[in-house]
Design a protein around this motif. Structure first.
Motif, PDB file in Angstrom:
ATOM      1  N   ILE A  54      22.240  -6.712  37.159  1.00 51.08           N
ATOM      2  CA  ILE A  54      21.547  -6.025  38.010  1.00 51.08           C
ATOM      3  C   ILE A  54      21.027  -6.608  39.397  1.00 51.08           C
ATOM      4  O   ILE A  54      20.129  -7.653  39.099  1.00 51.08           O
ATOM      5  CB  ILE A  54      20.809  -4.866  37.525  1.00 51.08           C
ATOM      6  N   ALA A  55      21.431  -6.084  40.558  1.00 53.98           N
ATOM      7  CA  ALA A  55      20.921  -6.586  41.778  1.00 53.98           C
ATOM      8  C   ALA A  55      20.029  -5.479  42.153  1.00 53.98           C
ATOM      9  O   ALA A  55      20.322  -4.373  42.655  1.00 53.98           O
ATOM     10  CB  ALA A  55      21.797  -6.733  42.890  1.00 53.98           C
ATOM     11  N   PRO A  56      18.653  -5.393  41.804  1.00 56.23           N
ATOM     12  CA  PRO A  56      17.746  -4.019  41.874  1.00 56.23           C
ATOM     13  C   PRO A  56      17.561  -3.896  43.280  1.00 56.23           C
ATOM     14  O   PRO A  56      17.083  -4.575  43.969  1.00 56.23           O
ATOM     15  CB  PRO A  56      16.542  -4.436  41.103  1.00 56.23           C
ATOM     16  N   SER A  57      17.581  -2.489  43.567  1.00 56.42           N
ATOM     17  CA  SER A  57      17.176  -2.136  45.075  1.00 56.42           C
ATOM     18  C   SER A  57      15.622  -2.284  45.406  1.00 56.42           C
ATOM     19  O   SER A  57      15.335  -2.268  46.616  1.00 56.42           O
ATOM     20  CB  SER A  57      17.585  -0.685  45.249  1.00 56.42           C
ATOM     21  N   ASP A  58      14.952  -2.026  44.198  1.00 56.71           N
ATOM     22  CA  ASP A  58      13.417  -2.149  44.270  1.00 56.71           C
ATOM     23  C   ASP A  58      12.822  -2.994  43.115  1.00 56.71           C
ATOM     24  O   ASP A  58      13.341  -2.755  41.978  1.00 56.71           O
ATOM     25  CB  ASP A  58      12.972  -0.668  44.153  1.00 56.71           C
ATOM     26  N   ILE A  81      20.255  -8.980  32.784  1.00 55.10           N
ATOM     27  CA  ILE A  81      20.321 -10.439  33.695  1.00 55.10           C
ATOM     28  C   ILE A  81      20.011  -9.621  35.281  1.00 55.10           C
ATOM     29  O   ILE A  81      20.626  -8.812  35.581  1.00 55.10           O
ATOM     30  CB  ILE A  81      21.724 -11.186  33.596  1.00 55.10           C
ATOM     31  N   ASN A  82      19.075 -10.478  35.833  1.00 52.06           N
ATOM     32  CA  ASN A  82      18.530  -9.950  37.137  1.00 52.06           C
ATOM     33  C   ASN A  82      19.124 -11.151  38.164  1.00 52.06           C
ATOM     34  O   ASN A  82      18.940 -12.252  38.161  1.00 52.06           O
ATOM     35  CB  ASN A  82      16.907 -10.027  37.075  1.00 52.06           C
ATOM     36  N   ILE A  83      19.778 -10.489  39.147  1.00 52.66           N
ATOM     37  CA  ILE A  83      20.246 -11.194  40.276  1.00 52.66           C
ATOM     38  C   ILE A  83      20.005 -10.760  41.636  1.00 52.66           C
ATOM     39  O   ILE A  83      19.562  -9.595  41.756  1.00 52.66           O
ATOM     40  CB  ILE A  83      21.888 -11.319  40.244  1.00 52.66           C
ATOM     41  N   ASP A  84      19.817 -11.699  42.771  1.00 51.84           N
ATOM     42  CA  ASP A  84      19.713 -11.272  43.978  1.00 51.84           C
ATOM     43  C   ASP A  84      18.180 -10.914  44.074  1.00 51.84           C
ATOM     44  O   ASP A  84      17.575 -11.708  44.826  1.00 51.84           O
ATOM     45  CB  ASP A  84      20.631 -10.105  44.352  1.00 51.84           C
ATOM     46  N   ASN A  85      17.677  -9.894  43.862  1.00 54.86           N
ATOM     47  CA  ASN A  85      16.469  -9.583  43.956  1.00 54.86           C
ATOM     48  C   ASN A  85      15.477  -9.496  42.894  1.00 54.86           C
ATOM     49  O   ASN A  85      15.838  -8.849  41.940  1.00 54.86           O
ATOM     50  CB  ASN A  85      16.522  -8.094  44.794  1.00 54.86           C
ATOM     51  N   GLN A  86      14.429 -10.399  42.694  1.00 53.96           N
ATOM     52  CA  GLN A  86      13.582 -10.448  41.749  1.00 53.96           C
ATOM     53  C   GLN A  86      12.665  -9.422  41.106  1.00 53.96           C
ATOM     54  O   GLN A  86      12.101  -8.792  42.002  1.00 53.96           O
ATOM     55  CB  GLN A  86      12.913 -11.685  41.759  1.00 53.96           C
ATOM     56  N   LEU A  87      12.939  -9.030  39.948  1.00 54.31           N
ATOM     57  CA  LEU A  87      11.904  -7.941  39.444  1.00 54.31           C
ATOM     58  C   LEU A  87      10.456  -8.207  39.337  1.00 54.31           C
ATOM     59  O   LEU A  87      10.145  -9.690  39.377  1.00 54.31           O
ATOM     60  CB  LEU A  87      12.213  -7.598  38.006  1.00 54.31           C
ATOM     61  N   ASP A  88       9.350  -7.360  39.645  1.00 52.37           N
ATOM     62  CA  ASP A  88       8.307  -7.852  39.966  1.00 52.37           C
ATOM     63  C   ASP A  88       7.390  -8.206  38.783  1.00 52.37           C
ATOM     64  O   ASP A  88       7.651  -7.490  37.546  1.00 52.37           O
ATOM     65  CB  ASP A  88       7.294  -6.674  40.497  1.00 52.37           C
ATOM     66  N   ALA A  89       7.029  -9.219  38.556  1.00 53.05           N
ATOM     67  CA  ALA A  89       6.522  -9.768  37.242  1.00 53.05           C
ATOM     68  C   ALA A  89       5.220  -9.005  36.735  1.00 53.05           C
ATOM     69  O   ALA A  89       5.313  -8.620  35.564  1.00 53.05           O
ATOM     70  CB  ALA A  89       6.103 -11.231  37.495  1.00 53.05           C
ATOM     71  N   ALA A  90       4.280  -8.644  37.614  1.00 51.64           N
ATOM     72  CA  ALA A  90       3.075  -7.729  37.167  1.00 51.64           C
ATOM     73  C   ALA A  90       3.744  -6.590  36.748  1.00 51.64           C
ATOM     74  O   ALA A  90       3.201  -5.772  35.635  1.00 51.64           O
ATOM     75  CB  ALA A  90       2.405  -7.579  38.400  1.00 51.64           C
TER      76      ALA A  90
END
Length: 329
Positions: free
Chosen positions: A111-115, A134-143
């Motif tokens: 997924i390339a997450p919108s947010d 698997i996260n691509i393009d826009n990284q998920l927020d670690a916190a």
């Protein structure tokens, strides 16, 4: 006596024949059982079903990403399902797409997450359903991931801060007299947008002749960037350099500036076909090729490796390159 011996021979023959038939029957039953077992292959040997969820296909960048993913699926023999929202700001729609895919029992989700924050809860749900994320393009927020107790996921992208720094620096270095700079940002809750803004800010700050006077979000869109550019240049008509966090917004800015007969230095990001045309024409000074096709390919390839039990890296960074009039010669 001769007749008795003949009867004994006949009886012996039938006994052997019946025994042979029983053995053959046992072998046949054994073969059927083995065939049935062969059809009940372990899940790891079945065709893997992987879903790719993109922000939108209205941006050619994500079309390239999908192309790379489909190439990987073909080469690696996986069943690929592609879903996308109607536009990059349609976060709730993307959440709904992921929820629907969870119900279809996919093996992995790329997924390339919108947010970077709002997609975390539904992706946590996917993990609980046994789906590899698997996260691509826009990284998920670690916190946010930590607060939701989401397991770590592999992230595939580029060094957005460094690449945007290089893009903005390309135009900043050309300013030898006092001037003003502006930035058109992407979606502010997206980590890649934030990193690109940070990189551009750093590049502009290094040139003491430049003063950053405006930052506005264009939400990755051409039409919004057109209106934002109009707003910025109404307030600061003497701006000399502009960084746009993606090519779509740069094209919107170029349209407004062309209509207003303003000529300034613009830096951008993505290396779309139309952006390259603008670079050749001189209306765009530089953009960044972040190899969207390769990112899509590697996303599927890493999902397959993960499903096969391999330990995956925390981060995979794809190389970028500046695209200028000189590199396009």
């Amino acid at each position: 006596m001769a007749i008795q011996r003949r009867l004994l021979l006949i009886i012996s023959f039938f006994a052997v024949a019946v025994s042979a038939c029983n053995d053959a029957s046992k072998q046949s039953s054994s073969a059927i059982s083995a065939s049935a077992d062969a059809q009940k292959l372990p899940a790891s040997n079945k065709t893997k079903k992987i879903a790719l969820v993109l922000k939108t296909l209205t941006n050619p960048y994500f079309i390239e990403m999908e192309t790379g993913a489909r190439d990987a699926a073909k080469n690696l023999g996986v069943d690929l399902v592609v879903k996308m929202a109607s536009q990059e700001t349609a976060v709730e729609q993307q959440i709904q797409l992921v929820d629907e895919l969870i119900q279809t029992k996919i093996d992995a989700l790329v997924i390339a997450p919108s947010d970077s924050q709002r997609l975390v809860p539904i992706l946590k749900k996917a993990q609980l359903a046994g789906i590899l994320v698997i996260n691509i393009d826009n990284q998920l927020d670690a916190a946010t991931m930590k607060s939701q107790k989401m397991s770590p996921v592999t992230f595939i992208s580029v060094d957005n801060q460094t690449s945007s720094y290089q893009s903005a620096k390309f135009i900043a270095d050309q300013i030898k007299a006092p001037g003003k700079a502006a930035i058109i940002e992407g979606i502010r809750t997206s980590e890649n947008a934030r990193m690109r803004t940070v990189g551009a800010e750093r590049a502009f700050a290094e040139n003491h002749n430049l003063k950053l006077v405006a930052k506005e979000t264009g939400n990755w869109k051409i039409d919004e960037a057109y209106q934002v550019t109009k707003k910025i240049f109404t307030a600061y008509p003497d701006i000399t350099v502009l960084f746009c966090a993606n090519d779509m917004m740069a094209l919107g800015a170029i349209k407004y500036l062309s209509e207003s007969n303003k000529k300034i230095l613009i830096a951008s990001y993505d290396a779309l076909a139309d952006a390259k045309i603008a670079v050749k024409a001189g209306s765009l000074a530089v953009t960044v090729d972040q190899q969207a096709k390769k990112q899509g390919y590697e996303g599927i390839a890493l999902a397959v490796r993960g499903l096969n039990g391999e330990k995956l890296p925390d981060v995979m960074l794809v190389d970028t390159a500046l695209v200028t009039a000189q590199t396009l010669q």
